[in-house]
Design an enzyme around this catalytic site. Structure first.
Site, short mmCIF file in Angstrom:
data_model
loop_
_atom_site.label_atom_id
_atom_site.label_comp_id
_atom_site.label_asym_id
_atom_site.label_seq_id
_atom_site.Cartn_x
_atom_site.Cartn_y
_atom_site.Cartn_z
CE LYS A 207 -7.45 -12.71 -7.77
NZ LYS A 207 -7.93 -11.65 -6.95
CE LYS B 246 -13.16 -4.71 -3.60
NZ LYS B 246 -13.27 -6.06 -3.08
CE LYS C 114 -4.27 -1.91 1.48
NZ LYS C 114 -4.66 -2.87 2.49
#
Ligand code: ADP
Ligand code: TRP
Length: 321
Positions: free
Chosen positions: A189, A192, A110
């Site tokens: 894949k 989202k 992140k």
């Protein structure tokens, strides 16, 4: 055998989530002591909109109930209804070397993506350890990206137990290797973050729109078609038994039908499969008081266990009551 998992309460779920995670949970409830909580404290690491945090919590419960989680078989609650978890989080922080957290992939990824890290994001795995250790979970089903967090939990538990005796059960992670990756409408894949999903809770119109976007080869209507490697076929397969697969394979190889027909077949399969879930969802959306009651019952059960456990923990660390 206690199986415990936390679910993130963010956003619409897609059929990859269903086949990759939720379906296993629905199966697990039949023969294990399954604990599922909605990780709404965790969501505060990134979500600052109170209405969204609140709504996501209820939505997550509704989603799981609609997809077959049975509150008579499962203990389901919202993380924030058992405050003991935050007390344990702090206590465990004293047994968590900085290096352990600095090595966490999820945190490092992140930061690498440019997300402004806050302390909650950094210490996220300690809260996750508290979630797991508070309830003496034996098995923790997670996605592959969460394996390291369960390993961190074990490391923290070992450190604590070395100091204070056998207080915590050492958990094991469980990933589902039997389900292969569900492809998205572009064949990658389904995720989202790739914008290639087919959602579980969908109107027929928007379902058709998503399915129509599935990338296929350009064979003409008459030509026999390759089912192997076809995105539409691969998605249909998820919903079919052996006979259904065979039948569809025959339709592909015979020719005379276009990809549009197979896409309509997929729309029908998805609609039929999630029809009951969609109806249940409608029901719960109109009866949120029932959902809150279910979460209350779950929280009561979880709290009884948490209080018992915290008594022992406070005693060994010297918090006087
Ligand atoms: P997304 O990639 O859409 O952000 P998450 O990372 O939130 O999905 O995944 C939630 C759960 O669903 C995890 O257990 C993950 O393994 C499973 N899952 C997500 N996408 C797929 C997929 N395409 N195929 C199989 N399982 C998936
Ligand atoms: N971190 C998990 C995820 O992103 C959710 C979670 C929070 C969890 N606490 C947990 C999972 C405890 C298993 C056990 O999916």
């Amino acid at each position: 055998m206690r199986v415990l998992t936390g679910i993130q309460s963010s956003g619409a779920l897609h059929i990859g989530n269903y086949f990759g995670a939720i379906k296993q949970m629905v199966e697990l409830q039949e023969n294990s002591d399954l604990f599922i909580f909605i990780a709404n404290y965790h969501s505060l690491t990134s979500l600052k909109d109170a209405t969204a945090v609140r709504q996501n919590t209820i939505d997550a419960a509704i989603t799981y109930l609609s997809l077959g989680i049975d509150p008579n078989k499962v203990t389901m609650w919202a993380q924030s209804d058992v405050k003991e978890v935050l007390e344990l989080y702090w206590i465990l922080s004293g047994y968590t070397p900085m290096g352990l957290l600095e090595r966490a992939h999820s945190y490092k990824d992140k930061v690498a993506k440019g997300i402004n890290a806050n302390h909650a994001l950094f210490s996220y795995p300690v809260l996750m350890a508290a979630d797991i250790l508070l309830y003496d979970a034996n098995i923790v089903p997670v996605g592959k990206d969460q394996i390291q967090h369960v390993e961190i939990t074990r490391d923290i538990a070992i450190k604590f137990n070395n100091e204070h005796g056998d207080i915590f059960t050492l958990p094991k992670f469980k990933t589902d290797d039997t389900t292969s990756t569900v492809p998205g409408i572009d064949g990658q894949k389904m995720s989202k973050s790739y914008g290639n999903t087919i959602d579980i809770f969908n109107s027929k119109k928007s379902l058709k729109k998503q399915v129509n976007k599935i990338v296929t080869d350009s064979a003409t209507l008459e030509e026999p078609k390759e089912f192997d490697g076809c995105n539409v076929y691969n998605l249909c397969k998820l919903f079919l038994d052996e006979d259904g697969e065979k039948e569809l394979q025959d339709r592909y190889t015979k020719g005379g039908e276009g990809h549009g027909h197979f896409k309509m077949h997929l729309v029908d399969l998805i609609t039929t499969h999630f029809n009951e879930a969609n109806e249940k969802r409608e029901y719960y959306l109109n009866n949120t008081n029932e959902v809150l009651e279910i979460l209350d019952d779950g929280a009561k059960k979880a709290k009884t266990i948490a209080e018992e456990k915290m008594k022992k923990i406070r005693e060994v660390v010297g918090i006087y009551r």
